[in-house]
Design an enzyme around this catalytic site. Structure first.
Site, PDB file in Angstrom:
ATOM      1  N   GLN A  58      -3.639  12.305  10.798  1.00 54.61           N
ATOM      2  CA  GLN A  58      -3.529  12.512   9.615  1.00 54.61           C
ATOM      3  C   GLN A  58      -4.696  13.045   8.924  1.00 54.61           C
ATOM      4  OE1 GLN A  58      -0.558  12.146   7.523  1.00 54.61           O
ATOM      5  NE2 GLN A  58      -0.008  12.510   9.460  1.00 54.61           N
ATOM      6  N   ARG A  94      -7.202  -0.424   4.818  1.00 52.33           N
ATOM      7  CA  ARG A  94      -6.828  -0.768   5.855  1.00 52.33           C
ATOM      8  C   ARG A  94      -6.054   0.276   6.871  1.00 52.33           C
ATOM      9  NH1 ARG A  94      -3.804  -6.092   6.814  1.00 52.33           N
ATOM     10  NH2 ARG A  94      -4.353  -6.638   9.107  1.00 52.33           N
ATOM     11  N   VAL A 128      -3.344   7.860   4.335  1.00 48.52           N
ATOM     12  CA  VAL A 128      -4.226   8.816   4.774  1.00 48.52           C
ATOM     13  C   VAL A 128      -3.587  10.333   4.801  1.00 48.52           C
ATOM     14  CG1 VAL A 128      -5.486   7.089   5.796  1.00 48.52           C
ATOM     15  CG2 VAL A 128      -3.451   8.060   7.024  1.00 48.52           C
ATOM     16  N   GLY A 129      -2.512  10.501   4.133  1.00 46.42           N
ATOM     17  CA  GLY A 129      -1.774  11.622   4.505  1.00 46.42           C
ATOM     18  C   GLY A 129      -2.480  12.847   3.817  1.00 46.42           C
ATOM     19  N   GLU A 130      -3.215  12.601   2.779  1.00 48.49           N
ATOM     20  CA  GLU A 130      -3.498  13.739   1.676  1.00 48.49           C
ATOM     21  C   GLU A 130      -5.117  13.714   1.585  1.00 48.49           C
ATOM     22  OE1 GLU A 130       0.028  14.673  -1.000  1.00 48.49           O
ATOM     23  OE2 GLU A 130      -0.061  12.653  -0.385  1.00 48.49           O
TER      24      GLU A 130
END
Ligand code: MOS
Length: 696
Positions: free
Chosen positions: A590, A580, A655-657
Site C-alpha cells: 500500500q 499498528r 495505510v491506503g492513502e
C-alpha cells in the site's frame, strides 16, 4: 490470548487464485443466457438530445435492444444525479452515457453502439478552470463536511509583519483513476430481485443506491464484489456501469454484462479536480512560522457539488499563530469530480510542502529541520492534542536512512556527467478515522471458525488482514479461521475508502469474536454451531473527537538531464507512523503503491482538456502517461512501531492513502535542488525545465 497473527507478514489468501487467473472479477462469472451491454457516450458537451435513430443498430446481427431516454425503464432520482441515466434528453457533459446497446456478444454490442445515430441541440459550454472564472463561488462546506474557510489570529497582520515571506501559486491538472479492472457489472433480475456482481469499493452502498433507484426493498438487491481490481476512490459509490447494466438487464429480461472501456474511464466516472492553490507563508528569521494562508480553487459539475478539501491539510499540519484557509469552486460543464487517493490531502500537500521548501531556502534552514521546528503537538485547527503525532520521528528516521546529513543545500551543486542530482523532502499526513460496521463470527463443531463481514478487498489485502485480526481475537491459529467478505448478504460494513477500512472492519470483527468467545465460555451444546454478531455503531459514534492522523516523511533523489530536462527518480524512501501494521507484506505494498502514484502525479499524469470539445483529449494509457515499473528505480517504505490505544481496538491508522501525500512535493523539491528551477505546475515535464532555465 493473541496467537500473534497480527503483525506477521502473510501473502494474500487469494494470491494463488489471482496469479493463476481463477479469481473471478465482476464480469467473469459464467452466466446462462448472458448478453453484453455497450455504453454510448454523448458527443456534445451541453445540450439536448433531439432524436435517437436506432434502426441501423437494431438491424445489426446480434443486437437485441438499444436503450435510451425514450425507452429505458424508469428509475427514481437519487442523491447522485449522475446516476439518473437514460431518463431525460439533457446532456450535462461530454461523454455522459446516453444509450446502451445490448447484444448477444460483446463485439455485436460494440458494433451496434457504432450504428446508433443521435442528434443534439448543442448549447455553449464552459469547461476550463481559471482563477478569474466569473462563476467562482464559496461552497457551504467542503468534503466530506469540513468548514469551507477557517481563520485563526490575524493572517494579514502576521504576514505583513514577518521578516521572511513566501507567496507562491501552485497548479495541478485533472487526474484520472485507472484501476486495472474498469468499472464493470454483471446484472440479472429474477422474480423482481436484482443480483449484481459489481466492481466496487463497497457492496452495501451499491445495494442501497440500486434499491433507491429501482424502488426496491433493500433485501431485494444483492451485490457481490468478491475480487476488485483496484478502485483508488473511483469505485467509492455506485457508478454508471452498475446502473446501466441493471437497466439493460431489466429491459431485455436477460442477464447483462457491462464493462466500461479504458477510454470511458476518463470522465464520466469522476476524476481528481484540477486545482489552483495560492500559499503564503511567513516566518521569523529562525524559520518559525508566524502566518500561513492557503487559498484553493477547484471545480465541480453543474449537476452536483463536489468540493475537494484541498486546503484542509494545511489546517493541522504545522503550527502558526496566524492561519487562514479558503476554498472556492466553479460549476463547469464537466463530469462531477470524484475521489482519488487522498482526496484533498494529496493536492494540498503538494502546494504546502513545496512552499515549505521555498521557505527553507528563503530563511536558510534545512528543510527537515524547518519541519521539525514547526511541528505541532496540539492540533492548530481543533486546539486539542493529537492522539499521537510522530511526524518528527518519521523525519528523523527518514533523514538517517536516506543519508540526508551530508546534503549540500546549494541547488545544482551535484553533477554526474550530464545528470544534475538533487534531493528533496516533504511531510505527509492523513486522517485516521473509523466508521461503524457490523460483523459475525461462528464456531463450528469441527473446531473451525467462520467470520463474515461485507468488507471489500480492492487489491489491498483486506481479506488477509481481517483474517489475521479474527484469528487473534478468537485466540486460535489463523488456519482454523475462514473469512468471507464482499457480499451485501453479509453483515453490513462501510466502503473500502478514506483509509478507514481496516480500522472500521477490524473493530467489528474483534467485537464479534469477543462476543462469540463469551457465548462459548457460557457453554454450548456439543456438536452445535454457535454464532455471535456485533455492531459498532454506538461505540464508534461515542468516541471522543480527538484529532487523529497518520504521518509520514518522504525523501526523494532525482537526476535531471542537463541537456534535455528529462527527470528520473533514482530513489524514494518513506517512513510512516500509521499505528499498528497488521500485515507487513500488504501494508508495504500500500505504501509503495501510494508513493508510486505520487511519483506518477509529479512527473507523468495530466488530463489535457480541449475547451473546443469540452473533453480530455488524452483518454487512454498511450496518451495519459502513468508511471511504469521502469520509472521506479529504488523505492523503500518503513514504518515506526507506533502504539496509539485511542484509535480503535486494532490500533491501526490505515495505510491506503498516506503514501501518496507529499510525494509529488518531495519530487518537485528534489528537482529544484538538482536544477535551481522551481516547477509550480504539475507535471514536471522536460519542456518546462528546458524552457525555463536553459539548463546546460
Ligand atoms: Mo479512497 S480516494 O478514500 O477510496
Amino acid at each position: 490470548m493473541s496467537t500473534g497473527a497480527v503483525g506477521r507478514a502473510h501473502p494474500r489468501l487469494e494470491g494463488r487464485e489471482k496469479v493463476t487467473g481463477t479469481a473471478r472479477y465482476a464480469v467473469e462469472y459464467p452466466v446462462d443466457g448472458v448478453t453484453y451491454g455497450w455504453a454510448v457516450p454523448a458527443a456534445v458537451v451541453r445540450g439536448r438530445i433531439t432524436r435517437v435513430d436506432t434502426d441501423e443498430a437494431l438491424a445489426s446481427p446480434g443486437v437485441l435492444a438499444v436503450l435510451h431516454h425514450g425507452n429505458a425503464p424508469r428509475i427514481a432520482p437519487g442523491p447522485q444525479p449522475e446516476l439518473w441515466l437514460l431518463q431525460e434528453p439533457a446532456v450535462n457533459h461530454r461523454g455522459q452515457f446516453v444509450a446502451v446497446v445490448v447484444a448477444t456478444s460483446l463485439e455485436a454490442a460494440r458494433e451496434g453502439a457504432r450504428l446508433v445515430r443521435i442528434d443534439y441541440d448543442a448549447a455553449p459550454h464552459s469547461t476550463v478552470l481559471t482563477d478569474d472564472h466569473p462563476g467562482l463561488y464559496r461552497p457551504e462546506h467542503v468534503n466530506p463536511s469540513y468548514p469551507t474557510d477557517t481563520a485563526e489570529g490575524d493572517f494579514d497582520a502576521g504576514y505583513a509583519a514577518a521578516p521572511v515571506r513566501v507567496d507562491a501559486t501552485y497548479r495541478t491538472p485533472a487526474y484520472h483513476n485507472n484501476p486495472m479492472e474498469p468499472h464493470a457489472t454483471t446484472a440479472r433480475w429474477h422474480d423482481g430481485r436484482l443480483l449484481v456482481h459489481d466492481s466496487t469499493q463497497g457492496a452495501a452502498p451499491v445495494q442501497t443506491t440500486l434499491a433507491e433507484l429501482f424502488g426496491l426493498p433493500q433485501e431485494s438487491v444483492r451485490v457481490i464484489a468478491e475480487h476488485v481490481g483496484g478502485g483508488f476512490g473511483s469505485k467509492g459509490s455506485a457508478k454508471a456501469a452498475v446502473v446501466l447494466a441493471a437497466l439493460a438487464a431489466r429491459h431485455v429480461d436477460r442477464p447483462v454484462k457491462l464493462a466500461l472501456t479504458r477510454q470511458q474511464l476518463f470522465g464520466p466516472i469522476g476524476y481528481r479536480t484540477p486545482s489552483i492553490q495560492r500559499v503564503r507563508l511567513a516566518a521569523d528569521t529562525d524559520g518559525r512560522l508566524t502566518a500561513v494562508c492557503h487559498d484553493a480553487i477547484s471545480q465541480t459539475s453543474t449537476v452536483r457539488e463536489f468540493a475537494e478539501q484541498i486546503a484542509v491539510y494545511t489546517r493541522s499540519m504545522y503550527a502558526a499563530p496566524h492561519q487562514r484557509t479558503t476554498h472556492r469552486l466553479v460549476r463547469l460543464d464537466v463530469p462531477t469530480p470524484f475521489w482519488m487517493r487522498a482526496p484533498g490531502e494529496c493536492p494540498g500537500a503538494y502546494a504546502l510542502e513545496s512552499a515549505m521548501d521555498e521557505l527553507a531556502i528563503a530563511v536558510g534552514v534545512d528543510p527537515v529541520e524547518l519541519r521539525i521546528r514547526n511541528d505541532a503537538q496540539v492540533d492548530p485547527d481543533q486546539g486539542e492534542p493529537f492522539t499521537s503525532r510522530n511526524l518528527v520521528a518519521c523525519l528523523r528516521e527518514g533523514a538517517q536512512r536516506f543519508g540526508w546529513a551530508q546534503r549540500d543545500p546549494t541547488p545544482r551543486a551535484r553533477r554526474d556527467g550530464r545528470w544534475l542530482i538533487g534531493t528533496g523532502v516533504a511531510g505527509s499526513s492523513y486522517p485516521a478515522r473509523a466508521r461503524p460496521s457490523s460483523a459475525a463470527a461462528t464456531a463450528r463443531p469441527d473446531g473451525t471458525f467462520l467470520v463474515r463481514i461485507d468488507a471489500t478487498d480492492i487489491g489491498t489485502g483486506a481479506r488477509t488482514a481481517l483474517w489475521q485480526v479474527a484469528a487473534d481475537a478468537l485466540g486460535v491459529p489463523p488456519e482454523r479461521v475462514e473469512i468471507r467478505i464482499g457480499d451485501s448478504d453479509l453483515p453490513v460494513a462501510p466502503v473500502a475508502g478514506g483509509s478507514m477500512g481496516t480500522a472500521s472492519w477490524s473493530w467489528a470483527v474483534i467485537r464479534a469474536c469477543e462476543a462469540l468467545r463469551g457465548k462459548l465460555r457460557d457453554g454450548a451444546p456439543p456438536g452445535t454451531e454457535v454464532s455471535a454478531e456485533a455492531d459498532t455503531t454506538d461505540e464508534v459514534g461515542g468516541q471522543p473527537e480527538r484529532p487523529r492522523y497518520a504521518y509520514g516523511a518522504q525523501f526523494v533523489e532525482v537526476r535531471v538531464d542537463a541537456d534535455t530536462g528529462e527527470v528520473r527518480v533514482n530513489r524514494m524512501l518513506g517512513v510512516f507512523a500509521a499505528g499498528r501494521v497488521v500485515n507487513p507484506t500488504t501494508a508495504r505494498s500500500q505504501l509503495i503503491g501510494g508513493m508510486t502514484m505520487g511519483l506518477s502525479m509529479a512527473l507523468h499524469e495530466e488530463g489535457l482538456l480541449d475547451e473546443r470539445y469540452g473533453d480530455w483529449v488524452n483518454h487512454d494509457l498511450a496518451t495519459y502517461h502513468i508511471t511504469g515499473c521502469a520509472d521506479v528505480e529504488a523505492i523503500e517504505a518503513y514504518w515506526l512501531d507506533e502504539r496509539d490505544d485511542e484509535l480503535n481496538p486494532a490500533g491501526v491508522k490505515g495505510v491506503g492513502e498516506i503514501g501518496i501525500v507529499g510525494t509529488a512535493a518531495a519530487v518537485a523539491n528534489a528537482v529544484h535542488h538538482a536544477t535551481g528551477v522551481r516547477i509550480r505546475d504539475l507535471p514536471i515535464r522536460l519542456d518546462k525545465l528546458v524552457g525555463v532555465s536553459g539548463l546546460a
